[in-house]
Design an enzyme around this catalytic site. Structure first.
Site, PDB file in Angstrom:
ATOM      1  N   LYS A  65     -44.684   5.219  15.856  1.00 37.83           N
ATOM      2  CA  LYS A  65     -45.496   4.699  14.750  1.00 37.83           C
ATOM      3  C   LYS A  65     -46.199   5.840  14.012  1.00 37.83           C
ATOM      4  CE  LYS A  65     -47.996   1.996  17.320  1.00 37.83           C
ATOM      5  NZ  LYS A  65     -47.341   2.254  18.628  1.00 37.83           N
ATOM      6  N   ARG A 139     -55.051  -6.395  16.289  1.00 37.89           N
ATOM      7  CA  ARG A 139     -54.480  -6.266  17.629  1.00 37.89           C
ATOM      8  C   ARG A 139     -54.278  -7.616  18.310  1.00 37.89           C
ATOM      9  NH1 ARG A 139     -54.339  -1.091  19.617  1.00 37.89           N
ATOM     10  NH2 ARG A 139     -55.580   0.488  18.525  1.00 37.89           N
ATOM     11  N   ARG A 178     -42.300  14.455  26.271  1.00 34.54           N
ATOM     12  CA  ARG A 178     -43.208  14.494  25.128  1.00 34.54           C
ATOM     13  C   ARG A 178     -44.366  15.462  25.359  1.00 34.54           C
ATOM     14  NH1 ARG A 178     -45.824   9.122  22.457  1.00 34.54           N
ATOM     15  NH2 ARG A 178     -47.017   8.999  24.405  1.00 34.54           N
ATOM     16  N   ARG A 211     -50.224  14.374  27.337  1.00 38.00           N
ATOM     17  CA  ARG A 211     -51.241  13.331  27.326  1.00 38.00           C
ATOM     18  C   ARG A 211     -51.479  12.841  28.744  1.00 38.00           C
ATOM     19  NH1 ARG A 211     -49.002   9.727  22.229  1.00 38.00           N
ATOM     20  NH2 ARG A 211     -49.963  10.948  20.547  1.00 38.00           N
ATOM     21  N   ARG A 222     -49.076  -0.228  29.962  1.00 38.45           N
ATOM     22  CA  ARG A 222     -49.269  -0.334  28.517  1.00 38.45           C
ATOM     23  C   ARG A 222     -48.190  -1.204  27.876  1.00 38.45           C
ATOM     24  NH1 ARG A 222     -50.128   5.392  25.820  1.00 38.45           N
ATOM     25  NH2 ARG A 222     -50.657   4.041  24.054  1.00 38.45           N
TER      26      ARG A 222
END
Length: 320
Positions: A65, A139, A178, A211, A222
């Site tokens: 995104k 959300r 990542r 991260r 998640r």
């Protein structure tokens, strides 16, 4: 009111005839203090609300995104708004809604939907004739309905919703490769988008980091949260896209009573590529097709113009 021809004949400044009050302009990636906001534009005459890109983007964590939004903003004259950034700005500026939100956040509570709506629309209400992408809101289904109602009431309805549909297996395999540059948010992937120098950001040369939540266990949780909260949202917007039709004409209505206000239409686009590089050309084409009035940024146009001049010059040199 004088006509344009009359104005020229009488040497009136033409621009004065068509001048209008501008609510305010938003510099690219620079927040304007809320205290400087003027009255929002509410210009109903000849306003086609469907001409403007008002966009939401949904996708699983790690679906791309942020990457796709950044590419749209870099290429086109689009404003990118984050609900989190707006919340922090309200709190920092001690606005009325900011003080209310700060008290709730300090107690560790969740902000009511109505408060979040105020925070988001405090900016959207001043972007009547602007293209924008909203990140982080809504959300929940309740928030989506509140936002929809507010925007339609202001005659600035949503026009474009994007769903990035990447499989769970690809998402889970992607996170191990990542790396991010935290100050800028730039994301790299060692499999398909590696940095030029391994371990370092392309722009600043600063080291890249992982991260804290980039591990399979956290991502699995998640993803579960995503399906629980976002699936109802996507169903809601799919139904909205299907019902975006032209209303039937009243056979008993006199022709002089016909309205020329165009019906609202929201476009829902699903992207199914495995990477952002695969999804980008599809998204770019869909946006240009649905919003032909959307202009590229001046810097990009100038760059292309210079490239064309260089190409012509090179071709002339070769021919001689």
């Amino acid at each position: 009111m004088l006509s344009l021809r009359a104005a020229r004949a009488n040497k009136y400044p033409v621009q004065k005839l068509f001048s209008r009050e501008i609510g305010y302009s938003v510099p690219f990636r620079k927040a304007l203090p809320f205290s400087l906001n003027l009255h929002p534009l509410n210009d109903d005459h000849e306003h086609d609300s469907s001409r403007f890109l008002r966009m939401l983007m949904f996708g699983k964590p790690g679906a791309g995104k942020g990457t796709l939004s950044a590419r749209l903003v870099d290429k086109y004259d689009i404003l990118s708004l984050s609900s989190g950034d707006l919340l922090r700005q309200h709190i920092a500026e001690r606005t009325e809604v900011g003080r209310e939100a700060e008290e709730t956040v300090a107690r560790g509570g969740l902000l009511p939907d109505e408060v979040m709506l105020k925070i988001v629309t405090s900016k959207l209400d001043f972007l009547h004739d602007k293209h924008w992408i909203l990140d982080g809101f809504p959300r929940t289904l309740g928030q989506a309905k509140l936002l929809d109602h507010h925007l339609k009431k202001k005659d600035t309805p949503l026009t474009f919703v994007v769903n990035i549909d990447v499989s769970d297996d690809i998402i889970l395999s992607r996170i191990s490769d990542r790396w991010v540059h935290l100050p800028s948010g730039r994301v790299y992937n060692m499999s398909y988008n590696p940095p030029r120098v391994e371990g370092y950001d392309d722009i600043t040369g600063e080291p890249l980091t992982k991260r804290p939540d980039d591990n399979p266990e956290v991502f699995a949780r998640r993803l579960t949260q995503f399906y629980a909260s976002t699936s109802p949202l996507l169903d809601y917007y799919k139904q909205a896209a299907k019902s975006s039709t032209i209303p039937a004409q009243n056979p008993h209505q006199h022709p002089h009573q016909l309205t020329f206000h165009r019906p609202h239409k929201v476009v829902l686009k699903t992207l199914s590529g495995a990477t952002s590089d695969e999804n980008w050309p599809v998204l770019d084409h869909a946006v240009r097709f649905a919003f032909p009035a959307l202009k590229e940024r001046a810097s990009l146009r100038d760059c292309r113009r210079n490239d064309l001049k260089d190409a012509i010059f090179t071709d002339q040199v070769i021919q001689t």
